[in-house]
Design an enzyme around this catalytic site. Structure first.
Site, PDB file in Angstrom:
ATOM      1  CD  GLU A 135      -0.305   0.562  -5.769  1.00  0.00           C
ATOM      2  OE1 GLU A 135       0.891  -0.416  -6.151  1.00  0.00           O
ATOM      3  OE2 GLU A 135      -0.958   0.187  -4.687  1.00  0.00           O
ATOM      4  CD  GLU A 140      -4.673  -0.325  -0.496  1.00  0.00           C
ATOM      5  OE1 GLU A 140      -4.221  -1.428  -0.840  1.00  0.00           O
ATOM      6  OE2 GLU A 140      -3.995   0.631  -0.647  1.00  0.00           O
TER       7      GLU A 140
END
Length: 313
Positions: A135, A140
């Site tokens: 990932e 974020e």
């Protein structure tokens, strides 16, 4: 729309004869093209957020997504007061139809979700075997806390470098991963990002490294090929990346990263934003779930406004 022209064929021939840091445009997603290039994930939030991810029909009918020829909006509900037994605040999670290996992706973002309780992300993974195929979190953060954090999550591995933590193993340390705070620029996340007109995020994944760059909207050093959405890009011209994850024996990219989709989503609370220590440290009021339940108007600015996504190979 997804734009691939005959000029790409010529550009591809040029690209094959040049250095590895030179890429040609493979996919240009803009405006209504996001509907063609992504599918809507009507799923239970795997991060346990106070959210209900809706399907495309519902998203369009509730105006949670809409598009013009050059802009795509992805947002959350900002009118509904939630009851304790409600499943969560309506929002959207989209996943690319295409898979990606070695590539460069550039996002031109005008606005990102902001607000207490929000947890927006733009990232890559393969959901069906997570975390075996890795990932990559490009953009974020949570609760308006700056700066942006770019992170790798994998099966068992360590990455050596200037990271918040070096253990990328998703099964330990509450899935903290190997993260980098983009501390060089305080306008790369949250309200300051939006007040500044947004900017560009770019990620390059190779067998030798994974790198992330960020440029503010008015940065005089934004590469012309980024600002213009050029057919050919040379990442050697992009300067020092904000995050750099080099390949190593301990952090072997080829064995820990496989085919990934691109995911864009907005959740609330959950494992990160709703963690009591994180939420309280951000200066947000009440507890996360109560705040999200009782303050729909607080999420009027909880939306992505994306001008384009360009993928180069």
């Amino acid at each position: 729309m997804k734009t691939i022209s005959s000029g790409l064929a010529l550009a591809s021939l040029v690209g094959t004869s040049l250095a590895g840091a030179i890429y040609t445009l493979d996919e240009c997603v803009r405006g209504e093209g996001f509907y063609d290039s992504f599918n809507f994930e009507n799923i239970t939030d795997p991060t346990h957020g106070r959210v209900t991810y809706v399907n495309r029909t519902t998203a369009e009918s509730l105006n949670l997504t809409y598009a013009t020829s050059d802009t795509f909006i992805l947002r959350a509900d900002d009118t509904t007061f939630l009851k304790v037994n409600d499943s969560g605040r309506n929002s959207v999670r989209i996943r690319s139809n295409q898979w990606y290996y070695e590539h460069v992706v550039v996002f031109d973002i005008q606005h990102m979700p902001e607000g207490c309780g929000t947890w927006p992300a733009i990232w890559e993974t393969k959901e069906s075997d997570w975390p075996a195929s890795g990932e990559i979190d490009i953009l974020e953060g949570a609760n308006n806390v700056v700066p942006n954090q770019s992170t790798l999550h994998t099966s068992h591995t360590y990455c050596l470098g200037s990271f918040i933590t070096t253990n990328c193993d998703a099964s330990v340390a509450y899935n903290a991963g190997c993260g980098v705070h983009l501390t060089e620029d305080k306008n790369n996340f949250g309200p300051n990002f939006n007040k500044n007109g947004g900017g560009w995020y770019a990620m390059e994944r190779t067998l030798h490294y994974i790198k992330v760059w960020f440029w503010e909207r008015d940065d005089p050093f934004v590469p012309y090929e980024i600002r213009s959405g050029a057919w050919i890009v040379n990442t050697d011209n992009w300067g020092i990346p904000a995050a750099n994850f080099p390949n190593s024996t301990e952090c072997d990219i080829q064995s820990h990263f496989g085919a990934n989709n691109i995911i864009i989503n907005l959740t609330f609370c959950g494992d990160w934003a709703g963690n009591a220590a994180n939420y309280n440290a951000s200066g947000c009021p009440l507890d996360c779930v109560t705040y999200v339940n009782d303050n729909p108007s607080a999420f009027t600015n909880a939306y992505f406004q994306i001008s384009s996504m360009n993928v180069y190979k």
